[in-house]
Design a protein around this motif. Structure first.
Motif, PDB file in Angstrom:
ATOM      1  N   ALA A 134      28.911  12.234  13.071  1.00 62.10           N
ATOM      2  CA  ALA A 134      27.796  13.081  12.651  1.00 62.10           C
ATOM      3  C   ALA A 134      26.736  12.255  11.933  1.00 62.10           C
ATOM      4  O   ALA A 134      27.055  11.331  11.166  1.00 62.10           O
ATOM      5  N   ASN A 135      25.477  12.566  12.207  1.00 61.45           N
ATOM      6  CA  ASN A 135      24.339  11.901  11.565  1.00 61.45           C
ATOM      7  C   ASN A 135      24.308  10.394  11.833  1.00 61.45           C
ATOM      8  O   ASN A 135      23.963   9.599  10.955  1.00 61.45           O
ATOM      9  N   THR A 136      24.674   9.998  13.039  1.00 61.74           N
ATOM     10  CA  THR A 136      24.628   8.585  13.426  1.00 61.74           C
ATOM     11  C   THR A 136      23.929   8.439  14.768  1.00 61.74           C
ATOM     12  O   THR A 136      23.884   9.382  15.565  1.00 61.74           O
ATOM     13  N   THR A 137      23.399   7.253  15.016  1.00 57.59           N
ATOM     14  CA  THR A 137      22.775   6.992  16.319  1.00 57.59           C
ATOM     15  C   THR A 137      23.830   6.972  17.425  1.00 57.59           C
ATOM     16  O   THR A 137      23.552   7.366  18.557  1.00 57.59           O
ATOM     17  N   THR A 138      25.039   6.533  17.090  1.00 56.55           N
ATOM     18  CA  THR A 138      26.117   6.540  18.081  1.00 56.55           C
ATOM     19  C   THR A 138      26.434   7.965  18.520  1.00 56.55           C
ATOM     20  O   THR A 138      26.686   8.221  19.706  1.00 56.55           O
ATOM     21  N   GLY A 139      26.417   8.897  17.591  1.00 58.48           N
ATOM     22  CA  GLY A 139      26.644  10.293  17.936  1.00 58.48           C
ATOM     23  C   GLY A 139      25.567  10.836  18.857  1.00 58.48           C
ATOM     24  O   GLY A 139      25.863  11.577  19.805  1.00 58.48           O
TER      25      GLY A 139
END
Length: 276
Positions: A134-139
Motif C-alpha cells: 500500500a502507498n508504494t510505486t510497486t503497488g
C-alpha cells in the motif's frame, strides 16, 4: 474549375484546417503562458505573445513535479512491459493452444476490460495491504499490470487468430515446442500489435489519476496527482505560467509517444482484422 480546386475539396480542407486549429488552441495557450512571467500573464490575453520569453515557469514547475515525473516513469515502464509480455503469452495460448474451458476463460478475462476503475478500488486496496504494498510505486505497478492484462490479452489473441494455422502446425511437425513457436515464429511477426499494446498501456498508465491518488501517497504519487495538487493549491499568488509548464511536462511523454509511434497504432489495430 479543375478537380484539385473543386468546391467540395476546398470545403473538406477548410473544415479539416478549422478543426485542427480548434484543437491546437489549448496547446498554443499552454505553451505561450508557460514562457511568460506572472506579470505578463496578468497584463496580456491568452493568445498574446510573451513580452520576453523566460524559462522561470518551467524551472519552478520541474522543482515541484520533477520527482513525481520519475515516479510515473518507474510505474509506467515496468507495468507496460510486464502487462504486454503476459498479454502476449495469454493471447498465444488462447489462440494456438486452446484447452477445455478456454473460451469461458477468455470471456471472463474480456469481462475485465469493461469493469469501471471504481469497482476494483476496495478489493485492490485490501490486496495491496495484505502484501504490504500500500502507498508504494510497486503497488501501483501491480495494479496497472493486473488491470492491463485483460486489454493486452484481447489485442494479442485477436492478432494471433489471424495467423494461418498451417504455420503453427508445420512448426509442431518439425518438433518445435511451445516457447520455440512463440519466440521464433509468432513474436517476430508481432511488432504491429506489440506497438499497439505499448502505446495503449503507456497512455492509460501515464494519464491515470484515480489509481494514483487512491493507492499512493506522499513521495510515491505519480505526476498526475502532483499536477492536480499544484493546480488546486490555494496558498500564495497563482502562478499560471508554472501551472501551464507543469501541465506540459506531464503531457509531453504521451505526446512524444504518439508523434513517434502513432502510425504503428492504427496499423497494429487493423493487422488482425482479416483472417489470413
Amino acid at each position: 474549375m479543375t478537380r484539385a480546386f473543386s468546391p467540395s475539396r476546398v470545403a473538406i480542407y477548410a473544415t479539416l484546417l478549422f478543426a485542427a486549429a480548434l484543437y491546437l488552441v489549448p496547446l498554443v495557450v499552454m505553451l505561450l503562458t508557460s514562457f511568460k512571467t506572472p506579470e505578463d500573464v496578468r497584463a496580456g490575453n491568452l493568445l498574446s505573445w510573451p513580452e520576453a520569453f523566460t524559462l522561470i515557469g518551467w524551472v519552478k514547475a520541474w522543482d515541484v513535479v520533477g520527482g513525481y515525473f520519475w515516479n510515473s516513469v518507474k510505474i509506467a515502464v515496468p507495468a507496460v512491459l510486464i502487462s504486454t509480455a503476459v498479454g502476449a503469452l495469454n493471447g498465444y495460448v488462447l489462440s494456438m493452444w486452446r484447452f477445455r474451458g478456454s473460451q469461458l476463460f477468455f470471456g471472463l478475462l474480456l469481462f475485465g476490460c469493461f469493469l469501471p476503475f471504481q469497482t476494483v478500488l476496495l478489493p485492490a486496496s485490501f490486496t495491496l495491504g495484505k502484501f504490504g504494498l500500500a502507498n508504494t510505486t510497486t503497488g501501483l505497478v501491480l495494479i496497472h499490470v493486473v488491470y492491463g492484462i485483460a486489454f493486452t490479452t484481447l489485442f494479442f489473441r485477436n492478432f494471433y487468430v489471424s495467423v494461418p494455422d498451417a504455420l503453427v502446425k508445420a512448426a509442431r511437425l518439425d518438433g518445435a515446442g511451445f516457447f520455440t513457436i512463440f519466440g521464433r515464429i509468432l513474436l517476430p511477426m508481432s511488432l504491429p500489435i506489440i506497438m499497439v499494446c505499448l502505446i495503449w498501456q503507456f497512455t492509460q498508465i501515464w494519464n491515470d489519476f484515480l489509481f494514483g491518488v487512491v493507492f499512493a501517497s506522499g513521495d510515491s504519487q505519480p505526476i498526475t496527482v502532483a499536477l492536480n495538487n499544484l493546480v488546486n493549491t490555494s496558498t500564495g499568488a497563482k502562478e499560471y505560467n508554472v501551472d501551464m509548464a507543469a501541465a506540459m511536462i506531464a503531457g509531453l511523454p504521451t505526446l512524444l509517444v504518439y508523434i513517434v509511434a502513432g502510425k504503428y497504432f492504427l496499423r497494429g489495430l487493423t493487422a488482425g482484422a482479416v483472417k489470413g
